[in-house]
Structure formats: C-alpha cells, structure tokens
Design a protein around this motif. Structure first.
Motif, PDB file in Angstrom:
ATOM      1  N   ARG A   1      -8.663  -6.498   1.158  1.00 37.65           N
ATOM      2  CA  ARG A   1      -7.834  -6.717  -0.017  1.00 37.65           C
ATOM      3  C   ARG A   1      -6.585  -7.509   0.356  1.00 37.65           C
ATOM      4  O   ARG A   1      -6.082  -7.391   1.480  1.00 37.65           O
ATOM      5  CB  ARG A   1      -7.438  -5.370  -0.614  1.00 37.65           C
ATOM      6  CG  ARG A   1      -8.654  -4.667  -1.230  1.00 37.65           C
ATOM      7  CD  ARG A   1      -8.392  -3.235  -1.503  1.00 37.65           C
ATOM      8  NE  ARG A   1      -7.135  -3.055  -2.215  1.00 37.65           N
ATOM      9  CZ  ARG A   1      -6.451  -1.920  -2.181  1.00 37.65           C
ATOM     10  NH1 ARG A   1      -6.870  -0.915  -1.495  1.00 37.65           N
ATOM     11  NH2 ARG A   1      -5.318  -1.821  -2.842  1.00 37.65           N
TER      12      ARG A   1
ATOM     13  N   PHE B   1       0.833  -1.215   0.000  1.00 39.40           N
ATOM     14  CA  PHE B   1       0.000   0.000   0.000  1.00 39.40           C
ATOM     15  C   PHE B   1       0.864   1.260   0.000  1.00 39.40           C
ATOM     16  O   PHE B   1       0.761   2.096   0.880  1.00 39.40           O
ATOM     17  CB  PHE B   1      -0.935  -0.014   1.221  1.00 39.40           C
ATOM     18  CG  PHE B   1      -1.803  -1.235   1.316  1.00 39.40           C
ATOM     19  CD1 PHE B   1      -2.765  -1.493   0.347  1.00 39.40           C
ATOM     20  CD2 PHE B   1      -1.672  -2.135   2.366  1.00 39.40           C
ATOM     21  CE1 PHE B   1      -3.571  -2.623   0.422  1.00 39.40           C
ATOM     22  CE2 PHE B   1      -2.476  -3.267   2.451  1.00 39.40           C
ATOM     23  CZ  PHE B   1      -3.424  -3.515   1.471  1.00 39.40           C
TER      24      PHE B   1
ATOM     25  N   GLN C   1      -8.954  -1.511   2.902  1.00 38.82           N
ATOM     26  CA  GLN C   1      -7.698  -2.282   2.919  1.00 38.82           C
ATOM     27  C   GLN C   1      -7.794  -3.671   3.579  1.00 38.82           C
ATOM     28  O   GLN C   1      -7.196  -4.625   3.082  1.00 38.82           O
ATOM     29  CB  GLN C   1      -6.579  -1.468   3.587  1.00 38.82           C
ATOM     30  CG  GLN C   1      -5.951  -0.447   2.639  1.00 38.82           C
ATOM     31  CD  GLN C   1      -4.936   0.437   3.335  1.00 38.82           C
ATOM     32  OE1 GLN C   1      -4.521   0.165   4.462  1.00 38.82           O
ATOM     33  NE2 GLN C   1      -4.537   1.501   2.668  1.00 38.82           N
TER      34      GLN C   1
ATOM     35  N   ASP D   1     -11.471   6.415   2.106  1.00 39.72           N
ATOM     36  CA  ASP D   1     -12.260   5.297   1.576  1.00 39.72           C
ATOM     37  C   ASP D   1     -11.372   4.106   1.245  1.00 39.72           C
ATOM     38  O   ASP D   1     -11.732   2.949   1.486  1.00 39.72           O
ATOM     39  CB  ASP D   1     -13.058   5.742   0.330  1.00 39.72           C
ATOM     40  CG  ASP D   1     -12.162   6.297  -0.770  1.00 39.72           C
ATOM     41  OD1 ASP D   1     -11.183   6.990  -0.442  1.00 39.72           O
ATOM     42  OD2 ASP D   1     -12.422   6.019  -1.958  1.00 39.72           O
ATOM     43  N   LYS D   2     -10.160   4.373   0.744  1.00 43.75           N
ATOM     44  CA  LYS D   2      -9.210   3.302   0.431  1.00 43.75           C
ATOM     45  C   LYS D   2      -8.749   2.614   1.717  1.00 43.75           C
ATOM     46  O   LYS D   2      -8.607   1.397   1.774  1.00 43.75           O
ATOM     47  CB  LYS D   2      -7.997   3.879  -0.316  1.00 43.75           C
ATOM     48  CG  LYS D   2      -8.304   4.279  -1.728  1.00 43.75           C
ATOM     49  CD  LYS D   2      -8.386   3.039  -2.599  1.00 43.75           C
ATOM     50  CE  LYS D   2      -8.590   3.374  -4.051  1.00 43.75           C
ATOM     51  NZ  LYS D   2      -8.727   2.165  -4.868  1.00 43.75           N
TER      52      LYS D   2
ATOM     53  N   LEU E   1      -2.752   7.415  -2.977  1.00 43.77           N
ATOM     54  CA  LEU E   1      -4.173   7.091  -3.081  1.00 43.77           C
ATOM     55  C   LEU E   1      -4.622   6.174  -1.927  1.00 43.77           C
ATOM     56  O   LEU E   1      -5.738   6.285  -1.421  1.00 43.77           O
ATOM     57  CB  LEU E   1      -4.444   6.410  -4.438  1.00 43.77           C
ATOM     58  CG  LEU E   1      -5.902   6.134  -4.791  1.00 43.77           C
ATOM     59  CD1 LEU E   1      -6.693   7.431  -4.942  1.00 43.77           C
ATOM     60  CD2 LEU E   1      -5.990   5.315  -6.085  1.00 43.77           C
ATOM     61  N   GLU E   2      -3.714   5.273  -1.501  1.00 46.20           N
ATOM     62  CA  GLU E   2      -4.034   4.331  -0.414  1.00 46.20           C
ATOM     63  C   GLU E   2      -4.269   5.041   0.916  1.00 46.20           C
ATOM     64  O   GLU E   2      -4.787   4.462   1.858  1.00 46.20           O
ATOM     65  CB  GLU E   2      -2.905   3.310  -0.244  1.00 46.20           C
ATOM     66  CG  GLU E   2      -2.756   2.332  -1.391  1.00 46.20           C
ATOM     67  CD  GLU E   2      -3.932   1.384  -1.520  1.00 46.20           C
ATOM     68  OE1 GLU E   2      -4.782   1.325  -0.619  1.00 46.20           O
ATOM     69  OE2 GLU E   2      -4.002   0.699  -2.561  1.00 46.20           O
TER      70      GLU E   2
ATOM     71  N   ARG F   1      -6.125   7.653   1.244  1.00 46.98           N
ATOM     72  CA  ARG F   1      -7.426   8.315   1.232  1.00 46.98           C
ATOM     73  C   ARG F   1      -8.384   7.494   2.089  1.00 46.98           C
ATOM     74  O   ARG F   1      -8.350   6.264   2.065  1.00 46.98           O
ATOM     75  CB  ARG F   1      -7.920   8.416  -0.221  1.00 46.98           C
ATOM     76  CG  ARG F   1      -8.765   9.657  -0.489  1.00 46.98           C
ATOM     77  CD  ARG F   1      -9.110   9.760  -1.946  1.00 46.98           C
ATOM     78  NE  ARG F   1      -9.941   8.617  -2.377  1.00 46.98           N
ATOM     79  CZ  ARG F   1     -10.166   8.306  -3.655  1.00 46.98           C
ATOM     80  NH1 ARG F   1      -9.620   9.014  -4.611  1.00 46.98           N
ATOM     81  NH2 ARG F   1     -10.932   7.276  -3.970  1.00 46.98           N
TER      82      ARG F   1
ATOM     83  N   LYS G   1      -3.708  -5.097  -6.134  1.00 46.09           N
ATOM     84  CA  LYS G   1      -3.724  -3.625  -6.123  1.00 46.09           C
ATOM     85  C   LYS G   1      -5.156  -3.128  -6.078  1.00 46.09           C
ATOM     86  O   LYS G   1      -6.077  -3.810  -6.423  1.00 46.09           O
ATOM     87  CB  LYS G   1      -3.016  -3.080  -7.370  1.00 46.09           C
ATOM     88  CG  LYS G   1      -1.521  -3.290  -7.277  1.00 46.09           C
ATOM     89  CD  LYS G   1      -0.868  -2.213  -6.409  1.00 46.09           C
ATOM     90  CE  LYS G   1       0.570  -2.585  -6.025  1.00 46.09           C
ATOM     91  NZ  LYS G   1       1.117  -1.859  -4.949  1.00 46.09           N
TER      92      LYS G   1
END
Ligand SMILES: [Zn+2]
Ligand SMILES: [Zn+2]
Length: 266
Positions: free
Chosen positions: A261, A244, A258, A253-254, A248-249, A251, A266
């Motif tokens: 995933r 990660f 996590q 919502d990401k 962007l990771e 943010r 990715k």
C-alpha cells in the motif's frame, strides 16, 4: 552441537520474559494502545515468520555455516593460524557491521523501505517490536546472511552466538523500559540502548533515518548516522509511520499488506 533451534528459542523466551518484566516495573513511555492487543499481533507475526522460514527456506544460516566449515570456504577459513575464539569475535563484529549496512539500505531503497516500514509502523515500541518484521524482509535477510556466512567462512558456533546476541540486543533496545541516564550514557558508548533506538522509531523523518545499529553503537558514530535524543524528548516523541496511525493497522493481516500500500492511501 546440541539442537541450535532449541538454544535460540530458549534465549528468545528468556530475554522476552526478562525485558517484559523490566518494562512492567519501570516503563519509559506511556503506551498508546492496549498491550495485550499488540503482543498478540506482534508475537503472532513472529510465529508466522518462523513458519514461513520453515516452509520456504531450503537452507538456514546454521546449515550454511556447516557447509562453509566442511568445505573450508570463506575468508576466515583461509587463516588456520588464528584461534577459533578470535575468529568468532571477528565474525560477530563483521556480521554486525553487515546488519547495520543492510538496515541502512532497507531505509534508502524505496521498494525495500516498503517492507521494512512495517517494523516502524508500530505506534508504540516495546520488547515485541524487536521481532516485528515482514516475512519477506525476514526471508531476504536470511539469503543475505547465508551469502555473508559463505563469503566470510563464519563457523556454526559463531553464527549461533551472533543470532542470540542480535536477537537479545533487539529485544533489549526496543524495550519500553527506563534505564538510568548515567548508565545509558556509558552503555551507549558500546551498545545500542533503548533510548538510542527509540529515536529511530520517531515519526519525524530525519529521526527515523538515524541510529541504524542493532547491537554495537560504533557504526552510527563512524558513519555519521548517530542522533543522541529525539527532538521532543522521550515522553513526547510520537512513534510510528504517519500513514499507519490506527489500531487497526496493528492487526496481523493489515501489517502483512502494508508493503503493498502507498503511504498516502488508507
Ligand atoms: Zn529501521
Ligand atoms: Zn526498531
């Protein structure tokens, strides 16, 4: 007791501001991302977690402590001869040991590591990382804490003191601030310092799985999980989780997705 939530919030904001100023005055390590972007996302997550606890938890730690006190249940309530101050100190030490063990388990059990991994995926560490936890981990931790409070008979004052200490300590030891090495050397004999906890955020696996303490440093020494310094030094040590490593990771919502995933996807 005056509104415990307001007391906790006041300490949170006070220590956040103090550590934030300390980081600006004497930064320890150059950040790889924009500070404002990380602060907005990390503190946004803190606000989201508070909302989750309010909406989803039927009982909070302090209420469990009042229940144990009113019904005189739990270990410490069985010893009326021990002064309240000593009971408070014993409760704080036992709760800190429990948090150390819980942290270790969250690293060792794969499904729990998926939740806790989000704390580690921050590519920099600073004062806001200290409060960056996945809401499911926060809720699980709250149930564990409630169980401990009832089992140990922790008083409402003791749990309030413990929560303030733990929160302040987490913000202190995640600070990206320079502590004179001599002071760090003496301080870490008792409490977890920023340099000690930074090792725990290294991308190197053996370093990630060391230094589990949040307040007292004794547990890592006692259970042989202590690692003094990062192999590459504090300037060069890479922070985060290899899978990660993008902005962007970070943010909100990401971050929330996590745990669902795989580390290699990715
Ligand atoms: Zn950890
Ligand atoms: Zn941490």
């Amino acid at each position: 007791m005056q509104n415990p939530e307001m007391i906790r919030l006041s300490f949170f904001i006070g220590v956040l501001v103090l550590c934030g100023i300390w980081e600006c005055l004497t930064p320890r390590k150059q950040l790889t991302q924009h500070k404002l972007y990380r602060w907005l996302n990390n503190l946004g997550l803190v606000a989201f977690n508070s909302l989750c606890l309010t909406l989803l938890m039927p009982i909070l730690a302090i209420e469990a402590a009042f229940y144990a006190q009113n019904h005189q249940i739990g270990l410490l309530n069985q010893f009326p001869g021990i002064a309240d101050l000593y009971k408070l100190i014993i409760a704080v030490i036992l709760l800190d040991l429990a948090i150390y063990l819980q942290h270790l388990v969250f690293h060792r059990v794969p499904v729990l590591w998926r939740l806790h991994r989000m704390h580690h995926s921050d590519q920099d560490i600073d004062v806001t990382t200290g409060s960056r936890f996945h809401p499911i981990e926060i809720i699980l931790s709250m149930w564990i804490k409630i169980g401990l409070i009832i089992a140990l008979g922790v008083s409402p004052l003791a749990i309030l003191v413990f929560e303030i200490i733990l929160n302040a300590s987490a913000m202190f030891n995640h600070s990206n601030a320079y502590l004179p090495l001599k002071l760090d050397h003496w301080l870490r004999k008792v409490v977890v310092t920023p340099d000690m906890h930074r090792v725990h955020h290294s991308v190197i696996t053996k370093e990630t799985h060391s230094n589990f303490g949040f307040f007292l440093s004794v547990w890592d020494r006692l259970f042989s999980t202590y690692r003094a310094q990062p192999e590459l030094g504090h300037d060069k040590v890479k922070i985060g989780i290899p899978a990660f490593q993008t902005a962007l990771e970070q943010r909100i919502d990401k971050m929330l997705l996590q745990p669902f995933r795989n580390e290699h996807s990715k």
